[in-house]
Design an enzyme around this catalytic site. Sequence first.
Site, PDB file in Angstrom:
ATOM      1  N   ALA A  17       0.813  -1.098   0.116  1.00 52.57           N
ATOM      2  CA  ALA A  17      -0.130   0.035  -0.080  1.00 52.57           C
ATOM      3  C   ALA A  17       1.028   1.272   0.046  1.00 52.57           C
ATOM      4  O   ALA A  17       2.084   1.271   0.338  1.00 52.57           O
ATOM      5  CB  ALA A  17      -1.051  -0.212   1.027  1.00 52.57           C
TER       6      ALA A  17
ATOM      7  N   GLY B  36       0.539  -5.017   0.862  1.00 49.11           N
ATOM      8  CA  GLY B  36      -0.385  -5.028   0.113  1.00 49.11           C
ATOM      9  C   GLY B  36      -0.101  -5.848  -1.258  1.00 49.11           C
ATOM     10  O   GLY B  36      -0.995  -6.635  -1.831  1.00 49.11           O
TER      11      GLY B  36
ATOM     12  N   GLU C 106      -0.429  -9.425  -0.604  1.00 41.41           N
ATOM     13  CA  GLU C 106      -1.727  -9.906  -0.464  1.00 41.41           C
ATOM     14  C   GLU C 106      -2.453  -9.967  -1.686  1.00 41.41           C
ATOM     15  O   GLU C 106      -3.340 -10.797  -1.929  1.00 41.41           O
ATOM     16  CB  GLU C 106      -2.668  -8.737   0.514  1.00 41.41           C
ATOM     17  CG  GLU C 106      -1.942  -8.848   1.876  1.00 41.41           C
ATOM     18  CD  GLU C 106      -2.573  -7.809   2.709  1.00 41.41           C
ATOM     19  OE1 GLU C 106      -2.244  -6.545   2.161  1.00 41.41           O
ATOM     20  OE2 GLU C 106      -2.753  -8.085   3.827  1.00 41.41           O
TER      21      GLU C 106
ATOM     22  N   GLU D 153       4.361  -5.081   7.246  1.00 41.09           N
ATOM     23  CA  GLU D 153       3.557  -4.126   7.896  1.00 41.09           C
ATOM     24  C   GLU D 153       3.910  -3.696   9.629  1.00 41.09           C
ATOM     25  O   GLU D 153       3.842  -2.701  10.244  1.00 41.09           O
ATOM     26  CB  GLU D 153       1.876  -4.264   7.939  1.00 41.09           C
ATOM     27  CG  GLU D 153       1.399  -4.292   6.608  1.00 41.09           C
ATOM     28  CD  GLU D 153       1.465  -5.627   5.809  1.00 41.09           C
ATOM     29  OE1 GLU D 153       2.297  -6.452   6.103  1.00 41.09           O
ATOM     30  OE2 GLU D 153       0.772  -5.695   4.630  1.00 41.09           O
TER      31      GLU D 153
HETATM   32  N1  DAK Z   1       4.613   3.012  -0.469  1.00 40.02           N
HETATM   33  C1  DAK Z   1       4.969   4.360  -1.141  1.00 40.02           C
HETATM   34  N2  DAK Z   1       6.140   4.750  -1.690  1.00 40.02           N
HETATM   35  C2  DAK Z   1       7.104   3.657  -1.441  1.00 40.02           C
HETATM   36  C3  DAK Z   1       6.572   2.369  -1.117  1.00 40.02           C
HETATM   37  C4  DAK Z   1       5.285   2.217  -0.592  1.00 40.02           C
HETATM   38  N3  DAK Z   1       4.878   0.908  -0.174  1.00 40.02           N
HETATM   39  N4  DAK Z   1       7.786   1.582  -1.367  1.00 40.02           N
HETATM   40  C5  DAK Z   1       8.614   2.190  -1.786  1.00 40.02           C
HETATM   41  N5  DAK Z   1       8.168   3.334  -2.074  1.00 40.02           N
HETATM   42  C6  DAK Z   1       9.049   4.611  -2.861  1.00 40.02           C
HETATM   43  C7  DAK Z   1      10.220   5.146  -1.717  1.00 40.02           C
HETATM   44  O1  DAK Z   1       9.612   6.227  -0.907  1.00 40.02           O
HETATM   45  C8  DAK Z   1      11.104   5.673  -2.737  1.00 40.02           C
HETATM   46  O2  DAK Z   1      10.570   7.121  -3.199  1.00 40.02           O
HETATM   47  P1  DAK Z   1      11.308   8.263  -3.453  1.00 40.02           P
HETATM   48  O3  DAK Z   1      12.122   8.433  -2.248  1.00 40.02           O
HETATM   49  O4  DAK Z   1      12.219   7.866  -4.516  1.00 40.02           O
HETATM   50  O5  DAK Z   1      10.452   9.442  -3.732  1.00 40.02           O
HETATM   51  C9  DAK Z   1      10.916   4.910  -4.179  1.00 40.02           C
HETATM   52  O6  DAK Z   1       9.715   4.130  -4.013  1.00 40.02           O
HETATM   53  C10 DAK Z   1      12.086   3.698  -4.320  1.00 40.02           C
HETATM   54  O7  DAK Z   1      12.194   3.056  -2.985  1.00 40.02           O
HETATM   55  P2  DAK Z   1      13.493   2.803  -2.216  1.00 40.02           P
HETATM   56  O8  DAK Z   1      14.423   4.039  -2.436  1.00 40.02           O
HETATM   57  O9  DAK Z   1      13.212   2.575  -0.832  1.00 40.02           O
HETATM   58  O10 DAK Z   1      14.112   1.708  -3.123  1.00 40.02           O
HETATM   59  P3  DAK Z   1      14.887   0.474  -2.277  1.00 40.02           P
HETATM   60  O11 DAK Z   1      15.417  -0.224  -3.550  1.00 40.02           O
HETATM   61  O12 DAK Z   1      16.133   0.816  -1.521  1.00 40.02           O
HETATM   62  O13 DAK Z   1      13.996  -0.383  -1.395  1.00 40.02           O
HETATM   63  C11 DAK Z   1      11.848  -1.579  -0.738  1.00 40.02           C
HETATM   64  C12 DAK Z   1      12.857  -1.022  -2.111  1.00 40.02           C
HETATM   65  C13 DAK Z   1      10.684  -2.144  -1.525  1.00 40.02           C
HETATM   66  C14 DAK Z   1      12.724  -2.720  -0.072  1.00 40.02           C
HETATM   67  C15 DAK Z   1      11.701  -0.329   0.416  1.00 40.02           C
HETATM   68  O14 DAK Z   1      11.264   0.792  -0.521  1.00 40.02           O
HETATM   69  C16 DAK Z   1      10.539  -0.587   1.203  1.00 40.02           C
HETATM   70  O15 DAK Z   1      10.842  -1.184   2.029  1.00 40.02           O
HETATM   71  N6  DAK Z   1       9.219  -0.024   0.694  1.00 40.02           N
HETATM   72  C17 DAK Z   1       8.284  -0.191   1.732  1.00 40.02           C
HETATM   73  C18 DAK Z   1       7.791  -1.904   1.891  1.00 40.02           C
HETATM   74  C19 DAK Z   1       6.669  -1.897   2.823  1.00 40.02           C
HETATM   75  O16 DAK Z   1       6.816  -1.760   4.048  1.00 40.02           O
HETATM   76  N7  DAK Z   1       5.375  -2.298   2.234  1.00 40.02           N
HETATM   77  C20 DAK Z   1       4.456  -2.515   3.069  1.00 40.02           C
HETATM   78  C21 DAK Z   1       3.427  -1.428   2.923  1.00 40.02           C
HETATM   79  S1  DAK Z   1       2.057  -1.259   4.152  1.00 40.02           S
HETATM   80  C22 DAK Z   1      -4.995  -1.925   5.248  1.00 40.02           C
HETATM   81  C23 DAK Z   1      -4.878  -2.963   4.518  1.00 40.02           C
HETATM   82  C24 DAK Z   1      -3.618  -3.100   3.853  1.00 40.02           C
HETATM   83  C25 DAK Z   1      -2.667  -2.360   4.245  1.00 40.02           C
HETATM   84  C26 DAK Z   1      -2.710  -1.351   5.309  1.00 40.02           C
HETATM   85  C27 DAK Z   1      -3.747  -1.376   5.839  1.00 40.02           C
HETATM   86  N8  DAK Z   1      -6.228  -1.921   6.328  1.00 40.02           N
HETATM   87  C28 DAK Z   1      -7.492  -2.480   5.453  1.00 40.02           C
HETATM   88  C29 DAK Z   1      -6.568  -1.355   7.508  1.00 40.02           C
HETATM   89  C30 DAK Z   1      -1.172  -2.587   3.722  1.00 40.02           C
HETATM   90  C31 DAK Z   1      -0.187  -2.024   4.043  1.00 40.02           C
HETATM   91  C32 DAK Z   1       1.017  -2.010   3.464  1.00 40.02           C
HETATM   92  O17 DAK Z   1       1.085  -2.644   2.361  1.00 40.02           O
END
Ligand code: DAK
Length: 257
Positions: free
Chosen positions: A63, A108, A111, A131
């Site tokens: 997400a 997500g 998922e 998450e």
């Molecule tokens: N959201 C927004 N931007 C993201 C992102 C994300 N999930 N993942 C990466 N980006 C962005 C980074 O901020 C960066 O943006 P800039 O700084 O260039 O503007 C760009 O993409 C490139 O990312 P990185 O510089 O971090 O690239 P790396 O190769 O170093 O790392 C990575 C890639 C994928 C390992 C890292 O970006 C990372 O850890 N990303 C976050 C992964 C994560 O935590 N995903 C889970 C998100 S939470 C719900 C239902 C569903 C959900 C929540 C609630 N309800 C019904 C209540 C779901 C939640 C999630 O999915």
Amino acid sequence: MSEFVRLEVEDGIGTIRLDRPPMNALNAAVQEGLAAAATEATMREDVFAVIVYGGEKVFAAGADIKEMEAMSYAQMARHSAMLQDFTRALARIPKPTLAAITGYALGGGCEVALSCDFRIAGANAKLGQPEISLGIIPGAGGTQRLARLVGPARAKDLVFSGRFIDADEALAIGLIDAVVPDDEVYAAARKRLARYVGGPALAIKAAKEAIDKGLEVDLETGLEIERMAFASLFATEDKAIGMGAFVAKQKPSFVGR
Ligand code: DAK
């Protein structure tokens, strides 16, 4: 559909293509686009099977955290139902579905992959439910579909730790079905689904529904779901075509009715 998601149809296979560089983060528009594409793939008779694909570099890194960061409890309480709707819409496509995973499938994104029937990943893919490191839990089916697929202990390991796993580990625990070289993921997905093109669509729909709904209920209720679905297929043209072709020693040409 949205500017970030499109349904491309070729040779009987629909590809739901995520296209929001750099990471295909699932913001509200992507989620709405996924739900719309799932509905279109469901309705179109020229689509026999569906691939969900994020392109050559990344499946989806979850997400959109930047969008979520600004959201209050009240906003998320409203939004969360919609968030689950898009994975539900994918899971309910009454045709074989496959997530073709390159790069990251996180949160997500994982998922979305869990909402498909099958998963093929590139050798360098990374999957996970990170998450917990954001102070939240999976909210689009990750605590439910993951546990049903790999078992509760493995799901708890992934959800409690938030760790990323590589394709080999994902294969070993049954989270994915096959690992292929990164540049062969999409081709492998098409090859895997090609066998369903021209198949008996109503029988495949009935089989998918019986298995998925049966997993939610006790065995006797599941067997009753199967019995009713089985009997209902005797009202289809495809049943007459399939059995007639067998008796005549011919190849069946199913019509999806
Ligand atoms: N959201 C927004 N931007 C993201 C992102 C994300 N999930 N993942 C990466 N980006 C962005 C980074 O901020 C960066 O943006 P800039 O700084 O260039 O503007 C760009 O993409 C490139 O990312 P990185 O510089 O971090 O690239 P790396 O190769 O170093 O790392 C990575 C890639 C994928 C390992 C890292 O970006 C990372 O850890 N990303 C976050 C992964 C994560 O935590 N995903 C889970 C998100 S939470 C719900 C239902 C569903 C959900 C929540 C609630 N309800 C019904 C209540 C779901 C939640 C999630 O999915």
